[in-house]
Design a protein around this motif. Structure first.
Motif, PDB file in Angstrom:
ATOM      1  N   THR A 402      -1.635  -2.476   0.992  1.00 55.75           N
ATOM      2  CA  THR A 402      -0.268  -2.983   1.209  1.00 55.75           C
ATOM      3  C   THR A 402      -0.218  -3.623   2.594  1.00 55.75           C
ATOM      4  OG1 THR A 402       0.491  -0.933   2.202  1.00 55.75           O
ATOM      5  CG2 THR A 402       0.674  -1.094  -0.190  1.00 55.75           C
ATOM      6  N   ASP A 403       0.986  -4.087   2.989  1.00 57.20           N
ATOM      7  CA  ASP A 403       1.123  -4.740   4.297  1.00 57.20           C
ATOM      8  C   ASP A 403       0.810  -3.801   5.458  1.00 57.20           C
ATOM      9  OD1 ASP A 403       1.856  -6.974   2.970  1.00 57.20           O
ATOM     10  OD2 ASP A 403       4.028  -6.706   3.243  1.00 57.20           O
ATOM     11  N   ASP A 404       1.113  -2.500   5.281  1.00 56.37           N
ATOM     12  CA  ASP A 404       0.931  -1.569   6.410  1.00 56.37           C
ATOM     13  C   ASP A 404      -0.120  -0.490   6.160  1.00 56.37           C
ATOM     14  OD1 ASP A 404       2.374  -0.329   4.458  1.00 56.37           O
ATOM     15  OD2 ASP A 404       3.824   0.625   5.803  1.00 56.37           O
TER      16      ASP A 404
END
Length: 423
Positions: A402-404
């Motif tokens: 995911t993005d993080d």
């Protein structure tokens, strides 16, 4: 009297110190000491007795009258080895050997001999030799032939082709350093094997119990393995592991461990820690008791105290198996079955006839149900070590970046989850 020259005739003595607190019945303690002696090949137990003492004599253990009385019996019976069921100091040993003109072993020396004869793995052999050297270091250095192994055993008892190796403490220390190095290598190899096993998502079930409780017979019945089963103390010394498919529930790895014994010398508990490491790694401990033994409660207490000394926590999941119910009389057998029916943590079985084994397998299954469960985790990019640990242990079912960080689905046991949370 004609005797086989290959067989050493032994006499077993159990000193009963009347002023000391006794946990165990002297007659039972003597019986166990004789069983220990009979577990050593090449020995014939010609006789045994309990010797009552108000207190041990510093230089000779026994009083002069008792020494003379026992000495006559030993000469008459042509005894070559005296086994004393208890600790004997180096000075007492030397004085008694001179007085009786025999070799003498105390309880620690005898157990070391048996361990040496039974150890099968490289690690087991090294552990025994280190324990033997540590024990010898505290005593007058005498003949020990395990450096030039011409026979099984450590050479305390003697045997064909025995060589006298007079060595000072420095020689023993050098040998200990060498053995420690070899052992470190072996232990590292075992670590790798254990890590490889940890990747197999099978729960580990460890059989523990007092020596001669019937663990190996039960292990064989459950797994179909051919582990040495003998009605003698310490028949199993190295852990044996087999895969076991439970009728309902997960596959498990079943581990058969060394039998415990009362007053196990401290050097030996340390020496066999590695053998018992499997118990610490276990998801479930199965404590096998010989319920037909008159001192089964005392034996169970000994097992619990050794487990505690190894670092097994009180809340660790333990099933208690009351084995050998076929040897009980009808009333006692009915009482054992009734107790097992009331208590989920107690199973009444006979590893010989197979009675109660299906119920035991079902109880193991129940105890491990949910042993593996699925969890969704979110790990940030900075938690690379935790993510690597999950992959090292082969626990990751699915992963999405995911993005993080990472969304990870893992399948693991409660023990593995606790290990992960402790990282």
């Amino acid at each position: 009297m004609e005797h086989d020259p290959q067989i050493t005739r032994a006499w077993v003595l159990h000193p009963e110190i009347t002023s000391a607190y006794k946990r165990r019945e002297p007659a039972r303690a003597l019986q166990e000491a004789v069983a220990l002696a009979e577990a050593l090949p090449g020995l014939e137990v010609a006789g045994s007795e309990t010797v009552r003492l108000s207190r041990p004599h510093a230089g000779t253990l026994f009083g002069s009258g008792k020494i003379a009385e026992i000495g006559e019996k030993l000469a008459e019976q042509e005894i070559g080895l005296v086994l004393i069921d208890g600790p004997v100091t180096p000075v007492q040993q030397r004085n008694l050997e001179r007085a009786w003109k025999v070799k003498l072993l105390d309880r620690t020396g005898l157990i070391l001999e048996i361990f040496s004869d039974r150890a099968r793995t490289r690690e087991g052999v090294l552990q025994v030799e280190m324990a033997a050297l540590s024990y010898q270091r505290t005593r007058l250095v005498r003949a020990w032939t395990h450096l030039e192994r011409q026979r099984g055993g450590l050479g305390f008892v003697g045997g064909p082709g025995e060589t006298q190796i007079e060595a000072d403490r420095r020689a023993i220390d050098e040998q200990l350093v060498r053995l420690r190095r070899q052992l470190d290598k072996v232990v590292r190899t075992r670590e790798l094997h254990r890590k490889a096993r940890a990747k197999v998502p099978y729960p580990i079930v460890a059989l523990v119990g007092y020596t001669n409780a019937g663990k190996s017979t039960l292990f064989n019945r459950l797994t179909g393995a051919d582990v040495m089963v003998k009605d003698m103390l310490f028949a199993t010394l190295d852990p044996t592991m087999r895969r076991l498919e439970l009728p309902e529930g997960p596959e498990v790895i079943l581990s058969d461990t060394v039998g415990f014994i009362s007053d196990l010398p401290t050097e030996l508990v340390a020496a066999f820690r590695a053998t018992l490491e499997e118990v610490l790694a276990a998801d479930l401990i199965v404590h096998v008791r010989d319920i037909s033994h008159p001192e089964t409660a005392v034996q169970a207490e000994d097992v619990r105290s050794i487990l505690a000394s190894l670092g097994v926590e009180e809340e660790a999941p333990i099933l208690e198996v009351w084995n050998k119910i076929d040897l009980l009389d009808a009333d006692a057998r009915d009482a054992a079955r009734a107790r097992a029916a009331r208590d989920d943590a107690v199973l009444a079985v006979s590893s010989t006839t197979g009675e109660g084994v299906p119920a035991l397998l079902a109880a193991v299954s129940d105890a491990l149900q949910g042993a593996q469960h699925q969890t969704e985790l979110h790990l940030g990019f900075s938690e690379g070590r935790k993510r690597a640990w999950l992959f090292d242990h082969d626990l990751v079912q699915n992963e999405r970046q995911t993005d993080d960080g990472f969304e990870i689905t893992v399948l693991w046991t409660a023990k593995q989850e606790a290990q992960f949370n402790a990282l």
